[in-house]
Design a protein around this motif. Structure first.
Motif, mmCIF file in Angstrom:
data_model
loop_
_atom_site.group_PDB
_atom_site.id
_atom_site.type_symbol
_atom_site.label_atom_id
_atom_site.label_comp_id
_atom_site.label_asym_id
_atom_site.label_seq_id
_atom_site.Cartn_x
_atom_site.Cartn_y
_atom_site.Cartn_z
ATOM 1 N N ASN A 1 50.673 36.377 38.274
ATOM 2 C CA ASN A 1 51.244 37.729 38.243
ATOM 3 C C ASN A 1 50.211 38.757 37.777
ATOM 4 O OD1 ASN A 1 53.814 36.940 39.118
ATOM 5 N ND2 ASN A 1 54.416 36.357 37.044
ATOM 6 N N LEU A 2 49.418 38.399 36.749
ATOM 7 C CA LEU A 2 48.360 39.302 36.285
ATOM 8 C C LEU A 2 47.333 39.514 37.393
ATOM 9 C CD1 LEU A 2 46.982 40.956 34.100
ATOM 10 C CD2 LEU A 2 45.934 38.852 33.239
ATOM 11 N N ASN A 3 47.082 38.474 38.168
ATOM 12 C CA ASN A 3 46.160 38.584 39.300
ATOM 13 C C ASN A 3 46.613 39.680 40.265
ATOM 14 O OD1 ASN A 3 44.368 38.111 41.409
ATOM 15 N ND2 ASN A 3 44.514 35.903 41.247
ATOM 16 N N LYS A 4 47.906 39.696 40.574
ATOM 17 C CA LYS A 4 48.435 40.703 41.498
ATOM 18 C C LYS A 4 48.400 42.099 40.883
ATOM 19 C CE LYS A 4 52.389 38.613 42.241
ATOM 20 N NZ LYS A 4 53.727 38.336 42.809
ATOM 21 N N ILE A 5 48.720 42.203 39.575
ATOM 22 C CA ILE A 5 48.707 43.508 38.906
ATOM 23 C C ILE A 5 47.300 44.087 38.893
ATOM 24 C CG2 ILE A 5 49.101 44.687 36.708
ATOM 25 C CD1 ILE A 5 51.319 42.651 36.151
ATOM 26 N N CYS A 6 46.326 43.250 38.593
ATOM 27 C CA CYS A 6 44.931 43.705 38.568
ATOM 28 C C CYS A 6 44.501 44.190 39.952
ATOM 29 C CB CYS A 6 44.012 42.582 38.104
ATOM 30 S SG CYS A 6 44.139 42.199 36.339
ATOM 31 N N HIS A 7 44.933 43.489 40.984
ATOM 32 C CA HIS A 7 44.583 43.883 42.350
ATOM 33 C C HIS A 7 45.132 45.279 42.664
ATOM 34 C CE1 HIS A 7 43.606 43.463 46.581
ATOM 35 N NE2 HIS A 7 44.853 43.798 46.880
ATOM 36 N N VAL A 8 46.376 45.541 42.239
ATOM 37 C CA VAL A 8 46.987 46.853 42.471
ATOM 38 C C VAL A 8 46.268 47.938 41.672
ATOM 39 C CG1 VAL A 8 49.091 48.209 42.163
ATOM 40 C CG2 VAL A 8 49.237 45.880 43.042
ATOM 41 N N GLN A 9 45.838 47.609 40.435
ATOM 42 C CA GLN A 9 45.196 48.578 39.559
ATOM 43 C C GLN A 9 43.703 48.738 39.839
ATOM 44 O OE1 GLN A 9 46.626 50.523 37.329
ATOM 45 N NE2 GLN A 9 48.696 49.707 37.478
ATOM 46 N N GLY A 10 43.170 48.005 40.811
ATOM 47 C CA GLY A 10 41.757 48.137 41.152
ATOM 48 C C GLY A 10 40.817 47.441 40.195
ATOM 49 N N VAL A 11 41.294 46.388 39.528
ATOM 50 C CA VAL A 11 40.468 45.628 38.586
ATOM 51 C C VAL A 11 40.082 44.296 39.231
ATOM 52 C CG1 VAL A 11 40.397 44.489 36.325
ATOM 53 C CG2 VAL A 11 41.550 46.690 36.587
#
Length: 352
Positions: free
Chosen positions: A262-272
């Motif tokens: 889930n953190l992987n997907k959030i980081c992808h959305v946030q540009g990290v």
């Protein structure tokens, strides 16, 4: 008191003393109180008065000055010496151009040109020159000899720091990756991750407690390893550890190491940028293709009727159809399909 705060306080004291020596005698002379208080010409006394007045008037700005100096320090440390050198060259070029423009304006003779425009031009060109030298360093290297330019270009490379997540610490495989030298850049350990591990380690649930204690052991080994690590303390507290990691990643321009899908997907959305240990594990696993034949030990029954389950040496689960009767035995199988996900890989096979 840290060094930056000591420097700011000392600078305040020097400025206050200097202004006191320059301003107080003039003010006392103009107001006519110098005759009544002749000690206002004593440099030691008026220096102390100047220091006290300066701290009273401008002391409220000390925290902001310290914060600005820390940002400047972080900016300088984040860039290589070559980048700072070219930025300084650009700044000097901007100042030289502003001096020439000021000289031309001085010939014009307008009071507006003499007192206002030179200041604006100097500030603008200094900033522009600094940014030009910093951002255009690769093009400026073309003016240097080839060997010197190649050496300077290599020295400008600086690896992004890596922020480690709680899940990656508990997983433990990242320690072996670090020891093998496959990571570059500084490892940043947020205080929030340490706090979360302590909470898990103090849990009443024995499984969670073991995971937390294992994570703390891994964290200590990472911190004690011969690899640059640093514990970072966010200025604000966050209830959501994922939000904290995203905020710190943007602040330090860092990548995030995790095994949390889930953190992987959030980081992808946030540009990290994310370094997923599971993805790395999948990348280095021995290649198994559809149609390959293997001999495998079946260790348990599958979820569906008649299925048997075994595991490859790297831990990959293999599901075999119509193999329930062979649980506990070695069988020859043929790979029929492979299901690849970010959380792992599942192989499907049939008996041969």
């Amino acid at each position: 008191m840290n060094i930056i705060k000591m420097i700011v306080v000392a600078s305040y004291a020097i400025l206050g003393a200097a202004l006191g020596v320059v301003i107080i005698p003039s003010v006392a002379r103009d107001t006519g109180v110098l005759n009544a208080y002749p000690w206002l010409t004593n440099k030691y006394i008026i220096s102390l008065i100047g220091i006290v007045l300066f701290f009273i008037i401008f002391g409220v700005f000390i925290p902001r000055v310290i914060k600005s100096l820390r940002k400047l320090e972080y900016f300088i440390m984040r860039h290589s010496a070559i980048e700072i050198l070219f930025a300084a060259i650009g700044l000097i070029m901007g100042l030289l151009i502003s001096v020439m423009i000021s000289f031309i304006l001085n010939l014009i003779g307008s009071s507006l040109f003499l007192h206002v425009l030179p200041i604006i031009i100097t500030v603008f060109l200094s900033y522009l020159g600094f940014q030009f030298g910093l951002k255009k360093r690769d093009e400026m290297l073309m003016f240097l000899p080839e060997k010197m330019a190649r050496s300077a270009h290599l020295n400008t490379y600086s690896a992004a720091p890596k922020i480690i997540d709680t899940s990656a610490v508990i997983d433990g495989r990242i320690l072996d990756v670090i020891k093998c030298g496959f990571l570059d850049g500084e490892i940043l350990i947020p205080q929030g991750v340490i706090n979360e591990l302590q909470i898990v380690a103090d849990s009443t649930d024995s499984v969670k407690r073991d995971k937390g204690q294992h994570g703390l052991d891994i964290l200590n080994q990472i911190h004690d390893a011969s690899y640059p690590t640093r514990i970072i303390h966010p200025q604000k507290s966050y209830n959501d550890i994922d939000a904290l990691l995203i905020k710190l990643a943007h602040k330090y321009k860092a990548d995030v190491i995790t095994t949390d899908f889930n953190l992987n997907k959030i980081c992808h959305v946030q540009g990290v940028k994310v370094l997923n240990v599971n993805d790395l594990s999948e990348a280095v696993k021995p290649t198994v293709r559809q149609g390959d034949q293997l001999n495998l030990l079946l260790t348990k029954m599958g979820k569906e009727p008649g299925q048997g389950v075994g595991y490859l040496e790297d831990g990959t689960m293999v599901v075999i159809d119509d193999a329930k009767a062979y649980v506990g035995k070695h069988v020859d199988i043929e790979i029929t399909s492979i299901l690849q996900t970010s959380s792992g890989r599942i192989i499907f096979a049939k008996l041969i």
